[in-house]
Design an enzyme around this catalytic site. Structure first.
Site, PDB file in Angstrom:
ATOM      1  CG  HIS A  17      -1.886  -1.093   1.311  1.00  0.00           C
ATOM      2  ND1 HIS A  17      -2.143  -1.781   2.480  1.00  0.00           N
ATOM      3  CD2 HIS A  17      -2.673  -1.659   0.371  1.00  0.00           C
ATOM      4  CE1 HIS A  17      -3.057  -2.707   2.256  1.00  0.00           C
ATOM      5  NE2 HIS A  17      -3.405  -2.656   0.985  1.00  0.00           N
ATOM      6  CE  LYS A  41     -13.523  -5.615   2.605  1.00  0.00           C
ATOM      7  NZ  LYS A  41     -12.384  -5.038   1.842  1.00  0.00           N
ATOM      8  NE  ARG A  93      -2.252  -7.660  -4.783  1.00  0.00           N
ATOM      9  CZ  ARG A  93      -2.890  -8.039  -3.687  1.00  0.00           C
ATOM     10  NH1 ARG A  93      -2.223  -8.253  -2.584  1.00  0.00           N
ATOM     11  NH2 ARG A  93      -4.199  -8.231  -3.691  1.00  0.00           N
ATOM     12  CB  SER A 131      -4.581  -6.326   4.550  1.00  0.00           C
ATOM     13  OG  SER A 131      -4.238  -4.977   4.318  1.00  0.00           O
TER      14      SER A 131
END
Length: 379
Positions: A17, A41, A93, A131
């Protein structure tokens, strides 16, 4: 471009990040991090905690053109446009990332009339950092050393404190304590993890990392050997306090670090029976351990010395931290003292006397000898 936005839950913010934010800084005068508050979440940190961690992480890099906004009850792309941010940046990614982000981009623009998105691709060493990846590291011995490589310092510090907090609450059975007892224990947690103890800036090795590593060693040892639960608690109590008082230049006639730590424990009044753990803390004095007897001494000493048997990277970081803690010594003097200490410990390991508990000896003795001999050769 005047403003660009970066959005996410960022629980926690990772070095991946941080790379995207830095890319954003190269594209715009100002970067606004839009932090999603998504209760579904179940984040580890509250939105306000995450905002503080992000701000501290950016400040640590000297990035003064990054701000953080919490988004509640709105779509991020729409909230961004309302604040004059017409473009968001996202890291890609994998092809799966692209497919997902492309769908979100279309929704943001075509359905929500929100900000557009530009995509950037992180370098290969950050391609797997997320994360979720970082969260999955927590638990086994050495998890903290590994995590440290993937998150900025403030995020790491917050995570370690959160982990230690859970350990502390379990040790003192917060679930069944009254408010007065909990407040008392809270005060001691803050003291032990703060600037005057393991959280001190001058603590390069006998610090929060050391505390986490030792508590993990105790947990794994207990899971594999099934000792009495009361003994496990005593070992944990002693480990929490064993290096709480730590200094190199104590006045003549002053108590040793170990005795001062034992007295600190006795003064905490956290437990019902305090003397057992106090004597165990005294047993961590490696210069006087032969004269101190305690049924759990071998276990605590093994926990304290387990760092010597870690893999190459962890041991290298440990050796470097020890040098930092002894910066007051000139190089020649440090090499002399450190070589002598390592030679002594290495001889004990070769004689099977360093890790006196069989579980720890099997885990660490051979690697400890190799690590120490390699360090001696390099001094």
């Amino acid at each position: 471009m005047k403003k660009i936005g970066f959005s996410g839950t960022l629980d926690p913010i990772t070095n991946g990040h941080m790379w995207v934010i830095n890319e954003a800084r190269s594209l715009a005068d100002e970067v606004v991090v839009f932090l999603s508050e998504n209760p579904a979440k179940k984040p580890k940190f509250t939105a306000e905690e995450r905002k503080s961690i992000i701000a501290l992480s950016c400040a640590e890099q000297g990035w003064d053109n990054v701000s953080v906004v919490i988004v509640r009850g709105d779509y991020t792309a729409r909230a961004a446009k309302k604040q004059g941010v017409h473009c968001l940046i996202r890291g890609i990614r994998t092809t799966a990332d692209f497919d997902y982000e492309n769908l979100i981009q279309q929704t943001n623009v075509d359905v929500l009339q929100g900000a557009k998105t530009v995509f950037v691709m992180p370098p290969r060493d950050l391609g797997s950092v997320s994360s979720s990846f970082v969260k999955a590291l927590e638990g086994p011995i050495g998890w903290n050393w590994i995590m440290k490589k993937f998150v900025p310092g403030p995020a790491y510090h917050a995570w370690v404190l959160s982990w230690l907090r859970r350990e502390w609450e379990t040790l003192w059975d917060y679930e069944h304590r009254d408010a007065t007892a909990i407040a008392h224990a809270d005060d001691w947690f803050a003291r032990l993890t703060g600037e005057t103890a393991y959280g001190g800036a001058a603590r390069h090795y006998h610090n929060l990392d050391h505390l986490v590593h030792g508590l993990c060693e105790i947990r794994v040892w207990a899971a594999n050997t099934r000792p009495d639960a009361a003994d496990v608690d005593i070992i944990k109590q002693a480990f929490w306090f064993h290096d709480a008082e730590y200094g190199h230049n104590r006045d003549a006639g002053a108590p040793t670090n170990e005795e001062a730590s034992a007295q600190l424990w006795l003064g905490s009044h956290l437990g019902q029976e305090m003397s057992d753990a106090a004597e165990l803390i005294r047993a961590t004095d490696h210069f006087q351990e032969a004269s101190i007897t305690h049924r759990l001494k071998d276990i605590l000493l093994c926990v304290d010395l387990a760092i010597l048997g870690q893999d190459d990277e962890v041991y290298h970081n440990y050796a470097r931290a020890i040098r930092q803690e002894y910066l007051h010594l000139p190089d020649d003097e440090y090499r002399r003292q450190r070589s002598g200490a390592l030679a002594h410990l290495s001889r004990k390991a070769e004689a099977g006397q360093l890790f006196r508990d069989a579980y720890f000896a099997d885990q660490y003795n051979e690697r400890a000898i190799a690590n120490m001999q390699r360090e001696i050769a390099g001094l």
